[in-house]
Write a protein that holds these residues in place. Structure first.
Motif, short mmCIF file in Angstrom:
data_model
loop_
_atom_site.label_atom_id
_atom_site.label_comp_id
_atom_site.label_asym_id
_atom_site.label_seq_id
_atom_site.Cartn_x
_atom_site.Cartn_y
_atom_site.Cartn_z
N VAL A 140 0.86 -1.19 0.00
CA VAL A 140 0.00 0.00 0.00
C VAL A 140 0.89 1.23 0.00
N GLN A 141 0.30 2.40 -0.38
CA GLN A 141 1.13 3.61 -0.52
C GLN A 141 0.47 4.79 0.18
N GLY A 142 1.25 5.52 0.94
CA GLY A 142 0.84 6.84 1.43
C GLY A 142 -0.21 6.81 2.51
N ASP A 143 -1.31 7.54 2.26
CA ASP A 143 -2.18 7.93 3.37
C ASP A 143 -3.67 7.96 3.02
N THR A 144 -4.04 7.24 1.96
CA THR A 144 -5.46 7.29 1.57
C THR A 144 -6.26 6.25 2.36
N THR A 145 -7.58 6.34 2.21
CA THR A 145 -8.46 5.37 2.83
C THR A 145 -8.22 3.99 2.24
N THR A 146 -7.89 3.94 0.96
CA THR A 146 -7.52 2.67 0.32
C THR A 146 -6.32 2.06 1.01
N ALA A 147 -5.29 2.86 1.24
CA ALA A 147 -4.07 2.34 1.86
C ALA A 147 -4.35 1.85 3.27
N PHE A 148 -5.14 2.62 4.01
CA PHE A 148 -5.48 2.22 5.39
C PHE A 148 -6.27 0.92 5.39
N ALA A 149 -7.27 0.81 4.52
CA ALA A 149 -8.10 -0.41 4.49
C ALA A 149 -7.26 -1.61 4.09
N GLY A 150 -6.36 -1.41 3.13
CA GLY A 150 -5.50 -2.52 2.70
C GLY A 150 -4.61 -3.02 3.82
N ALA A 151 -4.02 -2.08 4.57
CA ALA A 151 -3.14 -2.49 5.68
C ALA A 151 -3.94 -3.13 6.81
N LEU A 152 -5.15 -2.61 7.06
CA LEU A 152 -5.98 -3.14 8.15
C LEU A 152 -6.43 -4.57 7.85
N VAL A 153 -6.94 -4.80 6.65
CA VAL A 153 -7.44 -6.15 6.32
C VAL A 153 -6.27 -7.14 6.22
N ALA A 154 -5.15 -6.69 5.73
CA ALA A 154 -3.97 -7.57 5.70
C ALA A 154 -3.61 -7.96 7.14
N PHE A 155 -3.65 -6.99 8.03
CA PHE A 155 -3.33 -7.27 9.44
C PHE A 155 -4.30 -8.30 10.01
N TYR A 156 -5.60 -8.11 9.74
CA TYR A 156 -6.62 -9.06 10.27
C TYR A 156 -6.34 -10.47 9.76
N HIS A 157 -5.83 -10.56 8.51
CA HIS A 157 -5.55 -11.88 7.93
C HIS A 157 -4.13 -12.33 8.21
N ARG A 158 -3.42 -11.57 9.03
CA ARG A 158 -2.02 -11.89 9.35
C ARG A 158 -1.16 -12.01 8.10
N ILE A 159 -1.45 -11.13 7.14
CA ILE A 159 -0.68 -11.07 5.89
C ILE A 159 0.26 -9.88 5.99
N PRO A 160 1.56 -10.08 5.71
CA PRO A 160 2.51 -8.96 5.79
C PRO A 160 2.14 -7.84 4.82
#
Ligand SMILES: CC(=O)N[C@@H]1[C@@H](OP(=O)(O)OP(=O)(O)OC[C@H]2O[C@@H](n3ccc(=O)[nH]c3=O)[C@H](O)[C@@H]2O)O[C@H](CO)[C@@H](O)[C@@H]1O
Length: 380
Positions: free
Chosen positions: A94-114
């Motif tokens: 993910v890149q930068g600071d958009t809602t897309t980037a935040f959602a991508g990092a959050l869902v990856a975290f929930y799935h324990r995906i780096p």
């Protein structure tokens, strides 16, 4: 087969992730890397994709026109959760600071995906400005696995927030890679011969400027153009109606203010490279302008890019119309003051950020054990 998902939704994300995507495809192969377009800003993102020859692998339907940030976040989280459940990737970018980037990092975290965060560590230290980007990037820094900081200053911000040294990599900003990607096509261009004219590139789009501030900035631009006959303003206007309406209403009929549709990446870089001065609230343009030696007046109260201000090629004017107008007039009238802002160093990167990011990604993935099962992404 390893699957790395590059997740982007807006124009700047496309521009800054395209170099990483192309480098990753070169390193891991086309089958190992997939571009996910979340649809946050489809029209502008598609225009940027074309410049890099990247076709979106999968397009999500996250954007509800006129929807709130909450609705956008809900849609993004839901769609990405389904995608990650259906075919879990090995890693996401993910890149930068958009809602897309935040959602991508959050869902990856929930799935324990780096997750790999490109342009990590930028801080204005004010969650109201930029809004919601400052909060988004701080939250991503709590979730990401590898933090690609563009500058030493950004890396220091991450350390101060407790991110471990092993997770931080100073890479440079990939937007400089993007400039290098297209600049060969600009080489035959030279600055306009009419030294009398002063071409000024203007862009404004920030959410916190919508409403009164946007109106005041438009009046300032009109005052500036009226006060100096040599000024020619080129203003590619963001598609957002909250930007287009006041801009066209207040500036639409001035003979030396040219309101343009959003430009493709190469065209914007041509205008930027041939400009005398830039007035912008854009992050990316603050980072690109030093590659062309063009001074920048930052139409914001704060910038998370202090490096250009410290080297003297950018000045944060805020959004007070009188201050903006007088700062621009000074750089038009006082040649010594102008020349002191023309630098030939870009403090944001050297054009090799994507190579550093993908090398780090390859090292990280080679150390990961084979995934036997996805633990604990199912709600407890
Ligand atoms: C708080 C903040 O600063 N956040 C930034 C924001 O990005 P931004 O402020 O840079 O957004 P824009 O100004 O829209 O995009 C600029 C890019 O678009 C190109 N361009 C522009 C006009 C045009 O007509 N044609 C074009 O091609 C231009 O050359 C440049 O590369 O979010 C990003 C994602 O999270 C962040 O990375 C980034 O920190």
């Amino acid at each position: 087969m390893k699957k790395i998902l590059v997740i982007a939704g807006t124009r700047p994300e496309v521009i800054k992730l395209a170099p990483v995507y192309l480098e990753a495809v070169d390193r891991f192969g086309t089958d190992a890397v997939e571009w996910i377009n979340t649809g946050q800003h489809t029209a502008l993102a598609d225009l940027a994709l074309q410049a890099f020859g990247v076709s979106p692998g999968r397009v999500l339907e996250s954007m509800a026109p006129g929807g709130s940030l909450g609705v956008l976040t809900r849609n993004l989280v839901s769609e990405l959760d389904g995608l990650f459940t259906q075919s879990p990737p090995e890693a996401v970018v993910v890149q930068g600071d958009t809602t897309t980037a935040f959602a991508g990092a959050l869902v990856a975290f929930y799935h324990r995906i780096p997750s790999i965060h490109v342009e990590a560590g930028l801080r204005s230290f004010d969650c109201a400005n930029p809004f919601p980007e400052e909060a988004n990037r701080r939250m991503i820094s709590s979730l990401a696995t590898i933090h690609c900081a563009p500058t030493p200053r950004a890396a220091e911000n991450l350390r101060r927030e407790g991110v471990s040294e092993a997770q931080i990599l100073i890479t440079g900003n990939t937007v400089v890679d993007a400039v290098h990607h297209v600049r060969d096509k600009l080489l035959h261009l030279c600055r306009p011969v009419d030294e009398h004219k002063r071409r000024i590139l203007v862009t404004m789009h920030r959410r916190e400027a919508w409403g009164d501030e946007m109106e005041k900035m438009c009046i300032a631009l009109r005052t500036l153009a009226d006060s100096r006959s040599q000024v020619e303003i080129h203003f590619p206007v963001h598609l957002n109606p909250r930007v287009r309406e006041p801009v066209h209403r207040l500036l639409g009929h001035h003979p030396r203010i040219h309101l343009l549709d959003p430009l493709d990446y190469l065209s914007l870089q041509k205008v930027l490279s041939q400009s005398y001065l830039v007035l912008t609230d854009s992050g990316g343009i603050q980072e690109e302008a030093p590659s062309y030696g063009v001074p920048v007046l930052v139409l914001r109260r704060l910038t998370e890019r202090p490096e250009a201000v410290e080297q003297g090629s950018a000045q944060v004017t805020g959004t007070d119309p009188d201050i903006v107008v007088s700062a621009a007039q000074r750089l038009i009238d006082d040649h010594a003051a102008y020349r002191s802002m023309v630098k030939n160093v870009n403090p944001f990167g050297d054009g090799y950020a994507a190579a550093r990011i993908v090398q780090r990604m390859a090292e990280f993935l080679s150390q990961q054990p084979a995934k036997t099962e996805r633990a604990s992404h199912v709600a407890a």
